[in-house]
Write a protein that holds these residues in place. Structure first.
Motif, PDB file in Angstrom:
ATOM      1  N   VAL A   1      19.734 -34.095  31.181  1.00  0.00           N
ATOM      2  CA  VAL A   1      18.784 -33.309  30.396  1.00  0.00           C
ATOM      3  C   VAL A   1      18.916 -31.850  30.806  1.00  0.00           C
ATOM      4  CG1 VAL A   1      16.352 -32.960  29.808  1.00  0.00           C
ATOM      5  CG2 VAL A   1      17.214 -35.277  30.240  1.00  0.00           C
ATOM      6  N   ARG A   2      19.032 -30.967  29.823  1.00  0.00           N
ATOM      7  CA  ARG A   2      19.281 -29.554  30.088  1.00  0.00           C
ATOM      8  C   ARG A   2      18.071 -28.714  29.702  1.00  0.00           C
ATOM      9  NH1 ARG A   2      25.253 -29.616  27.157  1.00  0.00           N
ATOM     10  NH2 ARG A   2      26.104 -31.339  28.432  1.00  0.00           N
ATOM     11  N   GLU A   3      18.123 -27.453  30.098  1.00  0.00           N
ATOM     12  CA  GLU A   3      16.999 -26.567  29.816  1.00  0.00           C
ATOM     13  C   GLU A   3      16.717 -26.476  28.328  1.00  0.00           C
ATOM     14  OE1 GLU A   3      15.402 -22.063  30.944  1.00  0.00           O
ATOM     15  OE2 GLU A   3      17.386 -22.741  31.618  1.00  0.00           O
ATOM     16  N   GLU A   4      17.773 -26.464  27.518  1.00  0.00           N
ATOM     17  CA  GLU A   4      17.564 -26.349  26.076  1.00  0.00           C
ATOM     18  C   GLU A   4      16.959 -27.621  25.469  1.00  0.00           C
ATOM     19  OE1 GLU A   4      22.173 -26.892  26.556  1.00  0.00           O
ATOM     20  OE2 GLU A   4      20.500 -25.985  27.658  1.00  0.00           O
ATOM     21  N   ASP A   5      16.903 -28.699  26.253  1.00  0.00           N
ATOM     22  CA  ASP A   5      16.309 -29.948  25.767  1.00  0.00           C
ATOM     23  C   ASP A   5      14.812 -30.045  26.065  1.00  0.00           C
ATOM     24  OD1 ASP A   5      18.877 -30.845  25.009  1.00  0.00           O
ATOM     25  OD2 ASP A   5      19.251 -31.615  27.033  1.00  0.00           O
ATOM     26  N   LEU A   6      14.289 -29.128  26.872  1.00  0.00           N
ATOM     27  CA  LEU A   6      12.927 -29.277  27.379  1.00  0.00           C
ATOM     28  C   LEU A   6      11.876 -29.253  26.277  1.00  0.00           C
ATOM     29  CD1 LEU A   6      13.054 -27.204  30.679  1.00  0.00           C
ATOM     30  CD2 LEU A   6      12.875 -29.686  30.429  1.00  0.00           C
ATOM     31  N   ALA A   7      12.030 -28.364  25.313  1.00  0.00           N
ATOM     32  CA  ALA A   7      11.031 -28.284  24.243  1.00  0.00           C
ATOM     33  C   ALA A   7      10.971 -29.603  23.472  1.00  0.00           C
ATOM     34  CB  ALA A   7      11.341 -27.120  23.309  1.00  0.00           C
ATOM     35  N   GLY A   8      12.125 -30.163  23.171  1.00  0.00           N
ATOM     36  CA  GLY A   8      12.153 -31.433  22.453  1.00  0.00           C
ATOM     37  C   GLY A   8      11.575 -32.571  23.271  1.00  0.00           C
ATOM     38  N   ALA A   9      11.888 -32.595  24.573  1.00  0.00           N
ATOM     39  CA  ALA A   9      11.360 -33.650  25.444  1.00  0.00           C
ATOM     40  C   ALA A   9       9.847 -33.529  25.586  1.00  0.00           C
ATOM     41  CB  ALA A   9      12.034 -33.592  26.808  1.00  0.00           C
TER      42      ALA A   9
ATOM     43  N   ILE B   1      14.096 -28.632  36.072  1.00  0.00           N
ATOM     44  CA  ILE B   1      13.958 -29.369  34.811  1.00  0.00           C
ATOM     45  C   ILE B   1      13.076 -30.599  35.007  1.00  0.00           C
ATOM     46  CG2 ILE B   1      15.238 -30.787  33.154  1.00  0.00           C
ATOM     47  CD1 ILE B   1      17.486 -28.730  33.334  1.00  0.00           C
ATOM     48  N   ALA B   2      13.291 -31.316  36.112  1.00  0.00           N
ATOM     49  CA  ALA B   2      12.444 -32.481  36.394  1.00  0.00           C
ATOM     50  C   ALA B   2      10.991 -32.066  36.577  1.00  0.00           C
ATOM     51  CB  ALA B   2      12.952 -33.198  37.644  1.00  0.00           C
ATOM     52  N   CYS B   3      10.772 -30.903  37.201  1.00  0.00           N
ATOM     53  CA  CYS B   3       9.400 -30.411  37.393  1.00  0.00           C
ATOM     54  C   CYS B   3       8.717 -30.137  36.058  1.00  0.00           C
ATOM     55  CB  CYS B   3       9.413 -29.137  38.232  1.00  0.00           C
ATOM     56  SG  CYS B   3       9.856 -29.368  39.965  1.00  0.00           S
ATOM     57  N   GLU B   4       9.439 -29.519  35.140  1.00  0.00           N
ATOM     58  CA  GLU B   4       8.853 -29.201  33.841  1.00  0.00           C
ATOM     59  C   GLU B   4       8.524 -30.474  33.068  1.00  0.00           C
ATOM     60  OE1 GLU B   4       7.065 -27.050  31.083  1.00  0.00           O
ATOM     61  OE2 GLU B   4       7.890 -26.235  32.948  1.00  0.00           O
ATOM     62  N   LEU B   5       9.404 -31.454  33.141  1.00  0.00           N
ATOM     63  CA  LEU B   5       9.141 -32.729  32.474  1.00  0.00           C
ATOM     64  C   LEU B   5       7.943 -33.435  33.106  1.00  0.00           C
ATOM     65  CD1 LEU B   5      12.809 -34.016  32.087  1.00  0.00           C
ATOM     66  CD2 LEU B   5      11.309 -33.195  30.253  1.00  0.00           C
ATOM     67  N   MET B   6       7.839 -33.370  34.413  1.00  0.00           N
ATOM     68  CA  MET B   6       6.703 -33.985  35.100  1.00  0.00           C
ATOM     69  C   MET B   6       5.391 -33.348  34.678  1.00  0.00           C
ATOM     70  SD  MET B   6       5.295 -36.034  37.287  1.00  0.00           S
ATOM     71  CE  MET B   6       6.558 -36.744  38.347  1.00  0.00           C
ATOM     72  N   ARG B   7       5.357 -32.020  34.608  1.00  0.00           N
ATOM     73  CA  ARG B   7       4.113 -31.350  34.216  1.00  0.00           C
ATOM     74  C   ARG B   7       3.695 -31.735  32.801  1.00  0.00           C
ATOM     75  NH1 ARG B   7       6.099 -27.094  37.730  1.00  0.00           N
ATOM     76  NH2 ARG B   7       7.452 -26.312  36.067  1.00  0.00           N
ATOM     77  N   ARG B   8       4.645 -31.787  31.871  1.00  0.00           N
ATOM     78  CA  ARG B   8       4.287 -32.154  30.512  1.00  0.00           C
ATOM     79  C   ARG B   8       3.810 -33.607  30.445  1.00  0.00           C
ATOM     80  NH1 ARG B   8       4.273 -30.073  25.458  1.00  0.00           N
ATOM     81  NH2 ARG B   8       3.821 -28.257  26.761  1.00  0.00           N
TER      82      ARG B   8
END
Length: 248
Positions: A91-99, A226-233
């Motif tokens: 998973v890349r930074e550009e995928d974060l919004a979609g995830a 990236i894992a941190c951002e996914l965890m927060r969401r």
């Protein structure tokens, strides 16, 4: 008991293949269903989940959750893949919004099942802000390397299954050898020794996955951004689910 199955057949078979190259979905699904059937009637406090891994190839992972539920595997956990940034499936930074949007969609689907009075569980939505883990657990996270370990088939010991085979992370073996310095390093890899102090989610994740940190940054003391951002969401969606269910 946690059983690995990633969701839909094409998702699972893309990366979970048998030695001959054939996909493992059919066999895995059959075995998981048999085990879930044997678990029926066990106390709710008992622990049985199917655990899927999503990658950038299936950022529509709500569909994998729904697929597993419809197959009768009604206790589900889905985690982002642990991979170095060079891997095609990472998973890349550009995928974060979609995830992030997908977690919101998953929360909606989960609530729909609840409103239909279907007995569905999603591991990461079972949040208990007023109770839950003890303080030590909240500070240290998973406890890999000093509270639990993985035993490889050759008898060598590793912090968790993600590190198996990496000799730099061998904690010892069943003959009694111990790598005390490495064990202590994992004991010290808590939120107060990481750049987590300003993060509101630090006591929910305990500093994040050590394997993800190492894969991204080469050290267990620097969490994967990236894992941190996914965890927060995911935690935001968990809090939303908690509020919504309290209002029902």
């Amino acid at each position: 008991m946690v059983l690995s199955i990633d969701g839909r057949k094409h998702v699972h078979d893309r990366l979970r293949r048998l030695p001959g190259g054939r996909g493992s979905y059919d066999r895995t699904l059959q075995n998981a269903k048999r085990y879930f059937a044997s678990w029926a009637g066990a106390p709710r406090s008992s622990y049985c989940y199917v655990r899927g891994t999503y990658t950038r190839f299936n950022l529509d992972f709500t569909e994998d959750f729904a697929h597993l539920v419809e197959e009768g595997l009604t206790a589900v956990s889905l985690e982002p893949v642990v991979a170095g940034p060079g891997e095609a499936y990472a998973v890349r930074e550009e995928d974060l919004a979609g995830a992030a949007a997908e977690y919101e969609r998953l929360a909606g689907r989960y609530l729909d099942y609840r409103r239909q009075e279907r007995p569905v569980r999603f591991f990461h939505f079972e949040l208990d802000p007023a109770g839950g883990p003890c303080l030590t657990k909240r500070v240290t996270g998973c406890g890999a390397g000093f509270c639990y370990l993985a035993v490889a088939v050759d008898g060598r010991l590793y912090p968790c299954h993600q590190f198996v085979g990496d000799e730099g992370f061998c904690l010892g073996d069943l003959k009694g050898r111990r790598a005390d310095i490495l064990i202590e390093a994992f004991r010290q890899a808590h939120v107060y020794n990481k750049p987590c102090r300003a993060c509101w989610a630090r006591f929910y994740c305990g500093g994040g996955c050590h394997a993800a940190a190492y894969a991204a940054n080469g050290t267990i003391f620097a969490p994967d951004a990236i894992a941190c951002e996914l965890m927060r969401r995911r935690l935001e969606c968990s809090l939303y689910v908690l509020a919504a269910t309290k209002m029902e």
